[in-house]
Design a protein around this motif. Structure first.
Motif, PDB file in Angstrom:
ATOM      1  N   UNK A 139       0.830  -1.214   0.000  1.00 57.51           N
ATOM      2  CA  UNK A 139       0.000   0.000   0.000  1.00 57.51           C
ATOM      3  C   UNK A 139       0.863   1.262   0.000  1.00 57.51           C
ATOM      4  N   UNK A 140       2.087   1.133   0.530  1.00 60.08           N
ATOM      5  CA  UNK A 140       2.914   2.327   0.698  1.00 60.08           C
ATOM      6  C   UNK A 140       3.902   2.526  -0.438  1.00 60.08           C
ATOM      7  N   UNK A 141       3.958   1.541  -1.321  1.00 61.92           N
ATOM      8  CA  UNK A 141       4.934   1.562  -2.412  1.00 61.92           C
ATOM      9  C   UNK A 141       4.853   2.856  -3.220  1.00 61.92           C
ATOM     10  N   UNK A 142       3.634   3.211  -3.617  1.00 66.17           N
ATOM     11  CA  UNK A 142       3.474   4.396  -4.465  1.00 66.17           C
ATOM     12  C   UNK A 142       3.942   5.650  -3.743  1.00 66.17           C
ATOM     13  N   UNK A 143       3.688   5.721  -2.437  1.00 66.19           N
ATOM     14  CA  UNK A 143       4.118   6.875  -1.653  1.00 66.19           C
ATOM     15  C   UNK A 143       5.636   7.001  -1.626  1.00 66.19           C
ATOM     16  N   UNK A 144       6.310   5.870  -1.412  1.00 63.34           N
ATOM     17  CA  UNK A 144       7.777   5.879  -1.384  1.00 63.34           C
ATOM     18  C   UNK A 144       8.320   6.345  -2.732  1.00 63.34           C
ATOM     19  N   UNK A 145       7.734   5.787  -3.808  1.00 63.31           N
ATOM     20  CA  UNK A 145       8.213   6.115  -5.145  1.00 63.31           C
ATOM     21  C   UNK A 145       8.010   7.595  -5.443  1.00 63.31           C
ATOM     22  N   UNK A 146       6.871   8.110  -5.038  1.00 63.25           N
ATOM     23  CA  UNK A 146       6.584   9.520  -5.293  1.00 63.25           C
ATOM     24  C   UNK A 146       7.596  10.411  -4.568  1.00 63.25           C
ATOM     25  N   UNK A 147       7.922  10.036  -3.331  1.00 60.28           N
ATOM     26  CA  UNK A 147       8.902  10.822  -2.572  1.00 60.28           C
ATOM     27  C   UNK A 147      10.263  10.778  -3.259  1.00 60.28           C
ATOM     28  N   UNK A 148      10.636   9.604  -3.766  1.00 65.68           N
ATOM     29  CA  UNK A 148      11.927   9.481  -4.460  1.00 65.68           C
ATOM     30  C   UNK A 148      11.953  10.346  -5.718  1.00 65.68           C
ATOM     31  N   UNK A 149      10.827  10.332  -6.451  1.00 67.37           N
ATOM     32  CA  UNK A 149      10.758  11.141  -7.668  1.00 67.37           C
ATOM     33  C   UNK A 149      10.885  12.623  -7.320  1.00 67.37           C
ATOM     34  N   UNK A 150      10.290  13.029  -6.206  1.00 67.91           N
ATOM     35  CA  UNK A 150      10.370  14.436  -5.800  1.00 67.91           C
ATOM     36  C   UNK A 150      11.776  14.806  -5.359  1.00 67.91           C
ATOM     37  N   UNK A 151      12.517  13.817  -4.851  1.00 64.90           N
ATOM     38  CA  UNK A 151      13.884  14.080  -4.400  1.00 64.90           C
ATOM     39  C   UNK A 151      14.863  14.092  -5.572  1.00 64.90           C
ATOM     40  N   UNK A 152      14.336  14.046  -6.803  1.00 69.82           N
ATOM     41  CA  UNK A 152      15.225  14.107  -7.969  1.00 69.82           C
ATOM     42  C   UNK A 152      15.488  12.750  -8.590  1.00 69.82           C
ATOM     43  N   UNK A 153      14.828  11.715  -8.077  1.00 63.26           N
ATOM     44  CA  UNK A 153      15.019  10.383  -8.641  1.00 63.26           C
ATOM     45  C   UNK A 153      14.376  10.280 -10.012  1.00 63.26           C
ATOM     46  N   UNK A 154      15.048   9.601 -10.924  1.00 68.17           N
ATOM     47  CA  UNK A 154      14.503   9.385 -12.262  1.00 68.17           C
ATOM     48  C   UNK A 154      13.982   7.965 -12.324  1.00 68.17           C
ATOM     49  N   UNK A 155      12.714   7.840 -12.708  1.00 60.71           N
ATOM     50  CA  UNK A 155      12.115   6.511 -12.770  1.00 60.71           C
ATOM     51  C   UNK A 155      12.850   5.677 -13.803  1.00 60.71           C
ATOM     52  N   UNK A 156      13.286   4.487 -13.384  1.00 59.70           N
ATOM     53  CA  UNK A 156      13.997   3.619 -14.316  1.00 59.70           C
ATOM     54  C   UNK A 156      13.097   2.503 -14.802  1.00 59.70           C
ATOM     55  N   UNK A 157      12.570   1.711 -13.868  1.00 61.11           N
ATOM     56  CA  UNK A 157      11.708   0.620 -14.289  1.00 61.11           C
ATOM     57  C   UNK A 157      10.946   0.058 -13.110  1.00 61.11           C
TER      58      UNK A 157
END
Lengths: 524, 182
Positions: free
Chosen positions: A37-55
């Motif tokens: 359930x929390x996966x999307x939240x973690x990913x969103x935070x990473x994207x906001x921190x400058x993370x580039x979605x890889x796969x």
């Protein structure tokens, strides 16, 4: 303050830690474990921190009942990758917040029967309804030889596609069998007159079940399969896979092998790009140019065969090094051939770019803005032509690239001309890299010789001609228990859909050729 | 100026002779001699379908048009529609998703027609023989009748030229048999 410290102090990182069960920092990656359930939240935070979605890929052993997924991000400032793991039959969907993940999530849903809560587009991606597939997820897990049930053959179930609903709009279906010498895929144009309002691609005609075919086989034995991912990216995929296994088993590749790999990778980039450049000339009807690009391409293919014994440079890369050594005479012959190649290439490039008919067609055609490149996490020459610096050889160097400075080809305008220029400059840079590598080729062994049987998972990546390719491998006593591949083509197809908007139908082949994505590499 | 200077250079096409070092070129030379005088000796129109290959066969098909090989000098011409084609050049293995498209393409061809299966995947199913995603074992001849098999991973441009010329011989035979009956 280093990037790492700043990152650790950021509010986004606090969110990641808050939502995760564990966050582990390794020398070369960050591993996050969280709940479905929390996966999307973690990913969103990473994207906001400058993370580039890889796969986003399946990561659990193929035999497990409850699937586990891995969402991977790259942190360019840190030079690290982040792998976010979650397990469950129900996963909160990320693509509603991060559009780039849409195809990845549809693929996960198809392959493992995972429910993705909130997934907007739930149409089957891999199994075409009208081809008469049975229960797809069940078939994949059991790996039955054929899932076609005779009574179900060619059921008339439709794969719905919708236009923009504009007045007087009509549809043009194209493919899967096209007019040229090209792979199969379906393009649906929604047009008003000549103008394209919307285009939707439908892929996966070439879905061969490649990732599943690897399961249960010994890691040393599946390189021939990896080389079938996409013919003209055989070396890049093989290197990405070998690096994933080497990462997992802790194998160190000898220097000479790394250098030879670099030579092979750049040779592959040259012959791959020559087809794209020639193709763009063909599609504007400039045959004086395109036939000379073909001439150079065939010459390079023959050069490949002279150096490695195979026109596609296959069968050379192996886990722990390379299987074939190259004699100094062969390497020198390659360097000489490249010297005369470069001269011919420069002449041809200037001839092509000095033609007003060519420029008229490519200038401002098929624009991809930097915004779209970001939104869809596009990779490779397509992203670089839109001003996004993303060359893994520079930002996440591997093998011999750790010691070499690569000049990244960039352009800003994002049109066909920009992609032409980026690819042409990459050809020149590749020729330069190969010649300088051959000049300083280290001696010594070409293979570690050590054999280990690791247990666990590894990521491998490589800047293939079309952009970054990421391969996830999980092994169990030396045998593959999960293989997941995300090629550059898989990532960039949706960029093509955006690039053609507002263009006219006759420019579509040209725009398509400027992307020149691999259908097989997408469909696997 | 560059365009004009190309005219002054020597031709870049490979010489086709039965003494060539490349066995595929020798085969092409022999086939060209055998085909002279046949019904289809002048030209063969080809439609290609990729039914599941890794695009390597398509790379080589593209290079059949490279100036060195120049397949049009043997009368081989790629056409846009199966309705214009004498020969269907199919690479494989045939995936479930491509099976119907392949059948429809074959059905659109006029008689006499011949199918060439190009590459290991098309001939045997190759590495995907047992995959859930290919039709039966992935062989092209399980979907449409095949006249010529061209093995290889992938076959070289000259292997493909030879395969298509061989299909031309098969077409000659078909026509001869038909006129014999009437």
């Amino acid at each position: 303050m280093t990037f790492a410290t700043r990152f650790r102090k950021s509010i986004e990182y606090q969110v990641v830690e808050e939502l995760s069960r564990s966050v582990r920092w390794d020398a070369n990656r960050i591993v996050v474990n969280t709940d479905a359930e929390r996966l999307a939240g973690v990913c969103e935070a990473l994207a906001k921190a400058g993370g580039i979605f890889d796969s986003a890929v399946l990561s659990s052993p193929a035999s497990t009942r409850v699937p586990q997924v891995c969402y991977a991000f790259r942190m360019p400032d840190l030079g690290l990758g982040v792998s976010v793991f979650a397990r469950g039959k129900n996963i909160t969907c990320l693509s509603t917040r991060l559009d780039a993940a849409a195809w990845d999530e549809r693929k996960i849903k198809d392959l493992a029967g995972v429910q993705l809560d909130g997934l907007e587009d739930a149409r089957p991606l891999l199994a075409h309804p009208e081809s008469g597939w049975g229960d797809f997820a069940e078939a994949v897990s059991k790996n039955r030889q054929t899932v076609l049930k005779p009574s179900e053959a060619y059921a008339s179930r439709e794969y719905a596609m919708e236009g923009t609903g504009a007045d007087g709009e009509f549809e043009i279906p194209v493919g899967p069998v096209h007019a040229g010498i090209i792979e199969p895929g379906h393009f649906r144009f929604f047009v008003g007159g000549e103008d394209i309002h919307r285009m939707e691609t439908r892929m996966f005609y070439l879905h061969r079940g490649l990732e599943r075919q690897a399961v249960g086989r010994h890691v040393q034995r599946i390189l021939p399969l990896i080389e079938q991912v996409s013919g003209d990216e055989s070396v890049a995929n093989a290197v990405a896979f070998a690096q994933a296994v080497e990462d997992l088993e802790g194998i160190r590749v000898p220097e000479r092998a790394e250098s030879l790999r670099l030579v092979l990778l750049e040779l592959e980039r040259i012959y791959s790009h020559l087809a794209d450049l020639g193709g763009m000339a063909t599609d504007v009807g400039f045959y004086a140019s395109s036939s000379q690009f073909l001439l150079l391409r065939e010459e390079m293919m023959r050069q490949n065969a002279a150096l490695s014994g195979d026109r596609f440079l296959r069968g050379v890369v192996s886990i722990g090094g390379v299987d074939r050594n190259a004699t100094q005479e062969n390497l020198d012959a390659t360097a000489d051939a490249l010297a005369s190649f470069s001269k011919a290439f420069d002449e041809l490039e200037s001839m092509t770019l000095s033609s007003s008919t060519f420029l008229d067609r490519v200038f401002t055609t098929g624009k991809v803005s930097a915004f779209v490149a970001d939104e869809l996490a596009l990779v490779g020459p397509v992203a670089r032509a839109s001003g996004k610096s993303c060359d893994l050889r520079r930002h996440f160097p591997y093998g011999a690239y750790k010691k070499r400075a690569v000049c990244e080809s960039m352009a800003a305008s994002g049109d066909v001309l920009a992609r032409f220029n980026v690819k042409a400059n990459e050809v020149k840079e590749s020729a330069r890299l190969i010649r300088s590598e051959i000049n300083q080729m280290p001696s010594g062994p070409t293979h570690t010789g050590e054999k280990r049987t690791g247990h666990g998972f590894g990521w491998g990546w490589c800047e293939a001609p079309r952009g970054s390719c990421s391969i996830f491998v999980r092994t169990d006593k030396g045998r593959i228990s999960r293989l997941s591949i995300r090629t550059a083509s898989f990532r960039n197809w949706r960029g093509l859909e955006r690039a053609v908007n507002g263009n006219i139908i006759p420019d579509f082949p040209l725009i398509n050729k400027s992307f020149n994505l691999s259908y097989a590499g997408t469909d696997l | 100026m560059h365009e004009l200077s190309a005219l002054l250079r020597a031709p870049r096409t490979d010489e086709i002779s039965e003494e060539a070092t490349d066995p595929a070129i020798r085969k092409v030379a022999a086939l060209l001699r055998r085909r002279s005088g046949g019904v289809f000796s002048r030209s063969i129109h080809v439609r290609m379908v990729d039914a599941g290959s890794s695009n390597d066969v398509e790379v080589e098909e593209g290079l059949m048009n490279a100036p060195q090989v120049d397949c049009e000098r043997f009368g081989i011409h790629f056409v846009a529609s199966p309705r214009h084609a004498d020969v269907l050049l199919v690479s494989g293995p045939v995936t479930l998703n491509m099976r119907r498209a392949l059948e429809k393409t074959y059905a659109a061809m006029a008689e006499p027609r011949a199918v060439v299966a190009a590459g290991d995947g098309a001939c045997t199913g190759g590495l995907f023989k047992h995959s859930y995603a290919v039709y039966k074992s992935g062989r092209v001849d399980e979907v449409v009748p095949v006249s010529v098999h061209v093995p290889g991973n992938p076959p070289s441009p000259y292997d493909l030229v030879a395969g298509i010329l061989q299909a031309g011989l098969a077409l000659d035979k078909k026509e001869a048999a038909k006129s014999g009956k009437s």
